[in-house]
Design a protein around this motif. Structure first.
Motif, mmCIF file in Angstrom:
data_model
loop_
_atom_site.group_PDB
_atom_site.id
_atom_site.type_symbol
_atom_site.label_atom_id
_atom_site.label_comp_id
_atom_site.label_asym_id
_atom_site.label_seq_id
_atom_site.Cartn_x
_atom_site.Cartn_y
_atom_site.Cartn_z
ATOM 1 N N THR A 1 -8.032 -25.197 13.992
ATOM 2 C CA THR A 1 -6.627 -24.553 13.510
ATOM 3 C C THR A 1 -5.909 -24.924 14.947
ATOM 4 O OG1 THR A 1 -7.465 -22.590 14.610
ATOM 5 C CG2 THR A 1 -7.022 -22.614 12.320
ATOM 6 N N PHE B 1 -4.425 -28.865 14.190
ATOM 7 C CA PHE B 1 -4.184 -29.121 12.706
ATOM 8 C C PHE B 1 -2.591 -29.500 12.921
ATOM 9 C CE2 PHE B 1 -2.565 -28.442 8.472
ATOM 10 C CZ PHE B 1 -3.013 -29.356 7.887
ATOM 11 N N VAL B 2 -2.034 -28.490 13.176
ATOM 12 C CA VAL B 2 -0.478 -28.469 13.141
ATOM 13 C C VAL B 2 0.217 -29.750 13.803
ATOM 14 C CG1 VAL B 2 1.722 -27.309 13.391
ATOM 15 C CG2 VAL B 2 -0.252 -26.059 12.760
ATOM 16 N N GLU C 1 -8.440 -21.494 4.371
ATOM 17 C CA GLU C 1 -7.113 -22.261 4.636
ATOM 18 C C GLU C 1 -6.309 -22.511 3.527
ATOM 19 O OE1 GLU C 1 -8.263 -21.067 7.694
ATOM 20 O OE2 GLU C 1 -6.846 -22.610 8.722
ATOM 21 N N LYS D 1 -2.788 -20.889 3.134
ATOM 22 C CA LYS D 1 -2.138 -21.039 4.557
ATOM 23 C C LYS D 1 -1.220 -22.351 4.582
ATOM 24 C CE LYS D 1 -3.965 -21.117 8.698
ATOM 25 N NZ LYS D 1 -4.948 -20.468 9.850
ATOM 26 N N LEU D 2 -2.216 -23.248 4.410
ATOM 27 C CA LEU D 2 -1.863 -24.826 4.485
ATOM 28 C C LEU D 2 -0.756 -25.078 3.449
ATOM 29 C CD1 LEU D 2 -4.889 -26.735 5.417
ATOM 30 C CD2 LEU D 2 -3.481 -25.662 6.797
ATOM 31 N N ILE D 3 -0.888 -24.589 2.294
ATOM 32 C CA ILE D 3 0.005 -24.700 1.081
ATOM 33 C C ILE D 3 1.447 -24.069 1.439
ATOM 34 C CG2 ILE D 3 0.766 -24.253 -1.401
ATOM 35 C CD1 ILE D 3 -2.283 -24.354 -1.895
ATOM 36 N N ASN D 4 1.371 -23.007 2.134
ATOM 37 C CA ASN D 4 2.566 -22.142 2.503
ATOM 38 C C ASN D 4 3.371 -22.802 3.694
ATOM 39 O OD1 ASN D 4 2.477 -19.915 0.557
ATOM 40 N ND2 ASN D 4 1.023 -18.944 1.849
ATOM 41 N N GLY D 5 2.567 -23.509 4.404
ATOM 42 C CA GLY D 5 2.945 -24.175 5.693
ATOM 43 C C GLY D 5 3.646 -25.662 5.201
ATOM 44 N N GLY D 6 3.505 -25.844 3.967
ATOM 45 C CA GLY D 6 3.872 -27.210 3.644
ATOM 46 C C GLY D 6 3.028 -28.403 4.381
ATOM 47 N N PHE D 7 1.917 -28.225 4.685
ATOM 48 C CA PHE D 7 1.262 -29.342 5.247
ATOM 49 C C PHE D 7 0.549 -30.442 4.250
ATOM 50 C CE2 PHE D 7 1.050 -25.531 8.287
ATOM 51 C CZ PHE D 7 1.971 -26.273 9.070
ATOM 52 N N LYS E 1 3.995 -9.655 4.954
ATOM 53 C CA LYS E 1 3.623 -11.264 4.622
ATOM 54 C C LYS E 1 4.009 -11.506 3.277
ATOM 55 C CE LYS E 1 0.766 -12.874 8.140
ATOM 56 N NZ LYS E 1 -0.562 -13.309 8.730
ATOM 57 N N PHE F 1 -2.080 -20.760 16.746
ATOM 58 C CA PHE F 1 -3.024 -21.300 16.262
ATOM 59 C C PHE F 1 -4.068 -20.941 15.158
ATOM 60 C CE2 PHE F 1 -2.111 -23.038 20.687
ATOM 61 C CZ PHE F 1 -1.483 -24.165 19.974
ATOM 62 N N PHE G 1 -0.924 -20.048 12.237
ATOM 63 C CA PHE G 1 0.412 -21.037 12.071
ATOM 64 C C PHE G 1 1.732 -20.653 12.176
ATOM 65 C CE2 PHE G 1 -2.966 -24.325 10.083
ATOM 66 C CZ PHE G 1 -3.664 -24.394 11.153
#
Lengths: 482, 303
Positions: free
Chosen positions: A96, A99-100, A118, A121-127, A479, B268, B271
């Motif tokens: 983590t 990653f960003v 994950e 979280k990754l989908i929501n962050g647009g990663f 959230k 971290f 995010f």
């Protein structure tokens, strides 16, 4: 003389500035390199024969030489079909804290694997890239186990592919069971069927061998994750849905009963490892593999952890069903996903999917795919990893049959040590996906309660669970309830 | 440089003022550029980030102070906030006086002075993370912890150390002191050496013992230094992160989580960069106030 000095000092200053700028320049050029790389990768959209690259984050790390050789073989096969694609090994162990920055700087590998926690979280962050179209074109979207597909989807779009499915069971260190005399007439471990039995079995092991009977996690979110599975057996449900909103239900009598049970493991039976607040997913496998704990909640996709990583002989590992609680028996299930960089082009994604097919991780039973499965299993046999069936993350019968045949061919363990587990997770109503809402926040709250209960004999469980409930509700409101 | 020395100061000031300035700016330019790029720009950027929602670090929409409100309402905030003050309190109780005592003891020592000096500085040579990991092994509960093995030898039951919520912070502070006390003691030692030895001589002639010499000469003379170091210490402890992060991960039950660790968690683990930025901004306001106090103290010392 004076002028000379001034000139020299000016020159030196200019030199200093120049060097600094050159330092920046270097960054710029490398950034340009990266963009040109992106450009060349983008070009094939117009001309498919053009060369492009894919970066494989799923490449094994350098120290696993056999795995690297295995992948070099895959690349050879891959390049026969795709001579225009350059495969770049880019071993990336998802973390983590790295990653960003990788994602934002456009340096993420085309394909990488991440943790089961994950995807959302990754989908929501647009990663990560939306791969729905690519999967649909191949028909892989319908081949995926629907509950796993849901975990990897948002608003009907799919963002990932299951590498492995998992369902939590109870892993046993058979050596410790033998040492404690908990062996039936045929030499198989007498494992506990219920949580109450688990406490007794663990006590016997602790008394006879001096090692911990059960490894409980309480360092990070993994503690709450395991606990949610225990609590389901006691009848708890942590997140309710009312009128389209999530409502926290952490301090139900059932959940409190489960927490009381965990408390008794520490303060009545005293069968846990020395410091559960310092045990996480990895150290748990360490404890199991090195024989400092006899039982640990873990799944079929992690059999390499106690064996290959921590040195337990391959025939001394067993996975048995998760113990039943007073109100039922559930196995927490999910999937470890492959995901794709948001910057990946459709061509790159397709190439990466083809590579997965060669690895035998795709829902197809082609010759190449089967060869890939075989190579993978052979590698497991060479490396002291049990070859056992995968959790069915695909629903395509042909694929399942092919997988089964390959697994049987390469089997290196006594399946009697695993059969009860696999039979249970095939039972209707046994599998349960993780709690909806905001599971990670739920786990964080539960872990805090676990820590309090493990470290304080007089911990007030209802009060702690009430606080956890309020906190979880707050996180849900912040959230997801909007 | 020698050249400028020979010049009469006022002449240079009148004739070459601008040119001299220019050279100075040129000398500073690389540093200014680096500072602007690596410090000031990110600082301003994180203030901006704290006012927006974001995907990763890509700003989405302006939400005003909403992130700040979220931080204040977050379940872990209160624990982190109060813990940080508990850290400061314990670091004053344990960490502030130990270096002073060490410094005085070592200056009073006649034999093996350098041995002790090297000795107290030694832990400072260790990389911080290695030290924290090492103490993690010392504090392990059960039979495998180093301290428990030692206790067992003298017949005391094993302790649970860091997993006792009441002892977590004091023990972490003790470890930090173990590492940091040596270098602070050096500063005090320098301060003590600066005291005019005639004062001691006079006091000794007047019949003052070691305690009186300390009470009337040493302590008053290093008092100002102590004030400065105290503020610096508070500023440093306010930003504590890796010791609790590695030794306890903020636990048990948030007993040792610090504000910086909460920032780390937001950024971290979740995010959630806007919230991390919001908390950082709040923290930097406190630190700016503390630093202001520091400058005030040091300025009054020079007067």
């Amino acid at each position: 003389m004076k002028k000379m000095k001034r000139l020299v000092s000016m020159l030196i200053c200019i030199l200093l500035v120049a060097t600094t700028l050159v330092g920046c320049k270097k960054n710029e050029t490398s950034a340009v390199g990266a963009t040109t790389e992106g450009v060349t990768a983008g070009v094939p959209a117009a001309a498919p024969a053009e060369k492009f690259q894919i970066k494989l984050g799923i490449w094994p790390e350098d120290t696993l030489t056999d795995d690297v050789k295995l992948h070099e073989g895959y690349v050879k096969t891959f390049n026969e079909k795709h001579p225009n694609v350059e495969v770049i090994p880019a071993y990336y162990k998802y973390a983590t804290d790295t990653f960003v920055s990788l994602a934002e700087s456009g340096n993420l590998p085309t394909i990488f694997d991440t943790w089961f926690t994950e995807p959302q979280k990754l989908i929501n962050g647009g990663f990560v890239a939306d791969i729905t179209d690519e999967l649909k074109a191949r028909g892989w979207d319908t081949a995926m186990n629907p509950s796993i597909r849901d975990m990897l989807s948002k608003d009907g779009r799919i963002y990932g592919l299951p590498r492995d499915g998992y369902a939590l069971g109870l892993m046993l260190n058979v050596e410790l069971f033998e040492e404690a005399g908990l062996i039936d007439a045929n030499g198989y471990p007498q494992y506990p069927k219920t949580w109450a039995e688990l406490a007794e079995t663990a006590k016997t092991i602790k008394d006879k061998t001096g090692q911990a009977g059960f490894c409980l996690l309480a360092k990070d979110g993994a503690g709450g994750w395991h606990f949610s599975n225990i609590a389901w057996g006691f009848g708890a449900t942590f997140t309710l849905e009312k009128d389209g909103k999530y409502v926290a239900n952490v301090n139900s009598p059932e959940a409190i009963a489960a927490m009381d049970y965990v408390k008794s493991l520490k303060w009545d039976y005293d069968v846990l490892t020395a410091d559960p607040t310092n045990e996480d997913w990895g150290t748990g496998f360490g404890a199991l593999g090195t024989g400092t704990a006899a039982m640990y909640m873990a799944a079929n996709d992690a059999v390499n952890q106690p064996t290959q990583v921590n040195g337990l002989p391959v025939d001394k590992l067993s996975i048995v069903p998760i113990p039943a609680g007073p109100k039922g028996q559930y196995s927490l299930s999910g999937g470890t996903p492959y995901m794709f960089s948001k910057d990946a082009t459709p061509e790159q994604i397709n190439a990466a999917l083809d590579y997965l097919e060669i690895m035998g991780k795709a829902p197809v039973a082609t010759e190449v795919a089967i060869a890939g499965m075989k190579a993978d299993d052979q590698n497991k046999v060479n490396n002291n990893v049990p070859v056992i069936p995968r959790f069915p993350c695909w629903v395509d019968q042909k694929v399942l049959d092919a997988e089964k045949a390959v697994t049987e061919e390469y089997s290196n363990v006594d399946m009697k040590l695993y059969n009860d587990y696999f039979n249970l997770i095939k039972t209707n109503g046994n599998l349960r996906a993780e709690e909806p809402g905001s599971a990670q926040d739920l786990y964080a709250e539960l872990t805090k309660v676990l820590q309090a209960v493990i470290t304080d004999k007089n911990a007030d469980i209802p009060a702690l669970m009430k606080t956890a409930n309020d906190n979880y509700q707050e996180m849900l409101d912040q959230k997801v309830n909007k | 440089m020698a050249e400028t020395k020979h010049n009469p100061a006022n002449k240079t000031r009148r004739t070459g003022f601008k040119k001299r300035d220019l050279t100075g700016w040129f000398i500073m330019l690389p540093t200014i550029l680096l500072f602007a790029f690596f410090v000031w720009e990110p600082l301003i950027e994180s203030i901006r980030l704290s006012l927006y929602t974001a995907k990763g670090i890509r700003l989405q929409e302006f939400v005003g102070l909403q992130n700040y409100a979220k931080v204040l309402k977050h379940p872990d905030f209160l624990a982190a906030f109060s813990n940080t003050f508990v850290y400061i309190l314990w670091s004053i109780i344990i960490g502030f006086f130990v270096p002073i005592v060490l410094a005085i003891l070592i200056t009073e020592t006649t034999f093996f002075k350098s041995f002790f000096r090297v000795g107290i500085y030694f832990p400072n040579v260790m990389p911080g993370l290695a030290m924290v990991l090492m103490w993690g092994f010392f504090f392990r509960p059960g039979n495998t912890g180093v301290l428990n093995i030692i206790l067992e030898k003298i017949g005391i039951a094993p302790q649970i150390w860091l997993t006792n919520p009441k002892w977590t912070i004091p023990l972490i502070v003790a470890v930090m002191t173990w590492k940091g006390a040596g270098s602070t003691a050096f500063i005090y030692m320098a301060g003590i050496t600066n005291i005019n030895p005639e004062l001691y001589e006079a006091a000794t002639i007047d019949g003052a013992g070691i305690l009186e010499r300390m009470r009337y000469i040493t302590i008053p003379n290093i008092f100002a230094l102590g004030k400065t170091l105290l503020i610096l210490q508070i500023i440093a402890v306010f930003q504590i992160i890796y010791e609790p992060l590695v030794m306890t991960n903020g636990g048990p039950n948030n007993a040792s989580i610090s504000i910086m660790q909460l920032v780390y968690n937001y950024a971290f683990r979740d995010f959630n960069y806007p919230m991390a930025a919001a908390l950082s901004v709040m923290m930097s306001i406190v630190l700016i106030i503390l630093s202001g106090m520091y400058f005030k103290f040091t300025a009054s010392k020079e007067d």
